[in-house]
Design an enzyme around this catalytic site. Structure first.
Site, mmCIF file in Angstrom:
data_model
loop_
_atom_site.group_PDB
_atom_site.id
_atom_site.type_symbol
_atom_site.label_atom_id
_atom_site.label_comp_id
_atom_site.label_asym_id
_atom_site.label_seq_id
_atom_site.Cartn_x
_atom_site.Cartn_y
_atom_site.Cartn_z
ATOM 1 N N ASP A 120 0.857 -1.166 0.000
ATOM 2 C CA ASP A 120 0.000 0.000 0.000
ATOM 3 C C ASP A 120 0.908 1.235 0.000
ATOM 4 O OD1 ASP A 120 -2.331 1.674 0.529
ATOM 5 O OD2 ASP A 120 -1.463 1.852 2.544
ATOM 6 N N ASP A 168 0.026 5.096 0.823
ATOM 7 C CA ASP A 168 -0.071 6.129 1.866
ATOM 8 C C ASP A 168 -0.245 5.502 3.250
ATOM 9 O OD1 ASP A 168 0.041 8.129 -0.122
ATOM 10 O OD2 ASP A 168 -2.089 7.814 -0.540
#
Ligand SMILES: [Zn+2]
Length: 544
Positions: free
Chosen positions: A27, A29
């Site tokens: 992922d 952020d």
């Protein structure tokens, strides 16, 4: 979705293929970089501590890397695609190249199949990296990341941040303190299933493998038994009466000895000296060159190791935190939280065995041991709803199962309600709310055959969940948290976990629910099950 230019390298070199993972999906952020909401400015990119070195360790280990990220700011017009590309260029400048970038530009309202927790980005990343989702592990900071990984059949590691919700942390099967710790554990698990003594050594003659306890315990040990079988001319399995039917379904097993072990069984008979002498004689007659004793973390391999010594077996391997003295030749230890199939594979590796390169670390059944599915069940694609469990603490409350059956039927699914002969009252009640009652109509092979043609299985933490995993059939897991999900959840198969993972029964290993009202599962909304099936098998429903 946007897919970055393909820089995926060539496929793995045959013969050196890792057992578990080809790729790590990250992922963006809150996982790789500090979360700056809707950031379109490369100057604001700040990697999390230790990110570059951790990613370089993965690259050095031959793992391919992809970023999988929800960027609804694109749909909302908060930044342009060009700005996003500039941010990604800056991330690569700071953290090194990624083999693929997968971006969902949509909003929740778009109903796309790529916005996490949907599994679309994970599948797309796996495709672009030349592998499958089950050979990927995803690292993320919120429940959506882990849910997307699981719905695709990938592993998911949650690295919580202050914004991660407590229920997301409770539900995660694999937790790490920070990104470097997640990377270390990925590499450790990958390494643990490779024999230390290099590529498969000399084949032994006869290997005795042991897995007592229930059908589920035997099924999750299957990959490790196949690894031993790859390095042995003959494999003899010692199992208990409750695991016998599952043992008959395992590939790689040549012979079976069935005998209860009073130090393993949850409701043991007293120890009978004559029975132990008989067992020791039978074990001696196997003429095994080595024995590998598989156990769960709360069980001891040592009493059996003593009998194996008395049976004259020279080389014995087992997991034991207790001091084994001279009972074990290979004393293996495994940290908590490792999935049971991998825990067993790591013991096989410590004993010098690994899965052949053309096999996968997934549960499998002998196809020749399965009967034909009854023709009156109709075409494949139905939903199997299995409300019961040998341990009532892990069963779906009948009242809830009935409401689930009704909701699934109303949503257009064909529902088959399964259960053992002693569960007929429950299956009849559940099927009356919607579905076909198969209670008492199936033995384990028959149930396996029915599960294999299902579009999905809705089940608690019990044997049929592992039959589904073995058939590659998606699971809606109504998982009572009495044991860790990370160890006992359906292995390497698309899964949605439902239920309260933080309920008071958590980690109690209770066989009957210690909390009035069975709150870990009774709060499940049947609409959640319908939605889980939409995610796993598509909105058309497996059963139309
Ligand atoms: Zn999308």
């Amino acid at each position: 979705m946007y897919a970055g230019a393909g820089r995926a390298g060539s496929g793995p070199v045959e013969g050196t293929r890792p057992v578990l993972y080809d790729a790590v999906l990250l992922d963006r952020d809150g996982t790789l970089i500090e979360d700056v909401p809707y950031n379109g400015d490369p100057e604001k990119v700040r990697p999390v501590p230790g990110a570059r070195a951790a990613l370089d360790r993965l690259r050095a280990a031959g793992l391919r890397l992809a970023v999988v990220t929800n960027q609804s700011g694109l749909a909302r017009g908060y930044f342009s695609e060009e700005q996003m590309r500039a941010v990604h260029a800056r991330i690569e400048e700071l953290l090194g190249r990624f083999d693929a970038w997968l971006v969902c530009p949509h909003d929740d309202a778009d109903g796309c199949d790529c916005r996490k927790p949907a599994p679309g980005l994970v599948h797309a990343a796996a495709r672009q990296l030349g592998t499958s989702a089950s050979r990927c592990v995803l690292v993320g900071d919120i429940g959506r990341d882990v849910a997307a990984a699981m719905a695709a059949g990938a592993a998911g590691v949650l690295v919580p941040t202050p914004v991660t919700r407590p229920e997301e942390i409770a539900a995660a099967g694999w937790l790490a303190g920070d990104l470097p710790a997640a990377v270390d554990e990925i590499l450790r698990r990958q390494q643990a299933v490779h024999p230390a003594s290099g590529p498969a050594g000399q084949r032994v003659g006869t290997a005795l493998v042991v897995r007592s306890d229930s059908a589920g315990d035997v099924l999750v040990t299957g990959p490790a038994i196949r690894a031993v079988a790859a390095g042995a001319q003959r494999v003899v399995l010692l199992c208990g009466p409750r695991g016998r039917a599952a043992a008959d379904l395992l590939p790689g097993v040549d012979e079976i000895i069935e005998h209860p072990l009073p130090w393993i069984d949850p409701a043991p008979e007293s120890v009978d000296a004559d029975a132990m002498r008989t067992l020791t004689t039978r074990l001696a007659a196997v003429g095994a060159d080595e024995a590998v004793v598989f156990t769960s973390f709360h069980q001891s391999a040592l009493p059996l190791a003593l009998l194996l010594r008395m049976a004259g077996i020279r080389r014995i391997a087992a997991i034991s935190d207790d001091y084994p003295g001279s009972l074990l030749d290979v004393r293996h230890r495994v940290p908590a939280g490792v999935p049971e199939p991998e825990r067993a594979l790591s013991l096989a590796a410590a004993a010098g065995h690994r899965l052949p390169v053309d096999d996968e670390p997934v549960l499998r059944l002998r196809q020749d041991a399965l009967p034909y599915r009854p023709a009156d069940l109709g075409a494949p694609g139905y939903v199997v709803l299995h409300p019961g469990s040998a341990a009532s603490s892990r069963a779906c409350p009948p009242e809830l199962a009935a409401r689930i059956a009704g909701s699934l039927t109303a949503a257009g699914h064909r529902v088959l309600v399964t259960g053992g002969p002693d569960e007929r009252a429950v299956t009849a009640r559940v099927a009356a709310a919607g579905g076909t009652d198969l209670g008492g109509r199936t033995d384990l092979p028959g149930l396996a055959a029915i599960v294999a043609d299902a579009g999905a299985v809705v089940v608690g933490n019990t044997g049929p969940a592992h039959l589904a995993a073995a058939a590659g059939v998606p699971v809606v897991s109504l998982f009572a948290p009495t044991v860790p999900f990370g160890q006992w959840g359906p292995y390497r198969v698309p899964t949605v976990r439902l239920g309260d993972a933080g309920a008071p029964c958590r980690d109690t290993r209770a066989a009957s629910c210690p909390v009035p009202g069975h709150p870990c599962l009774s709060g499940v909304d049947p609409a959640e099950v319908v939605e889980a099936l939409r995610v796993l098998v598509g909105s058309g429903g497996g059963g139309r």
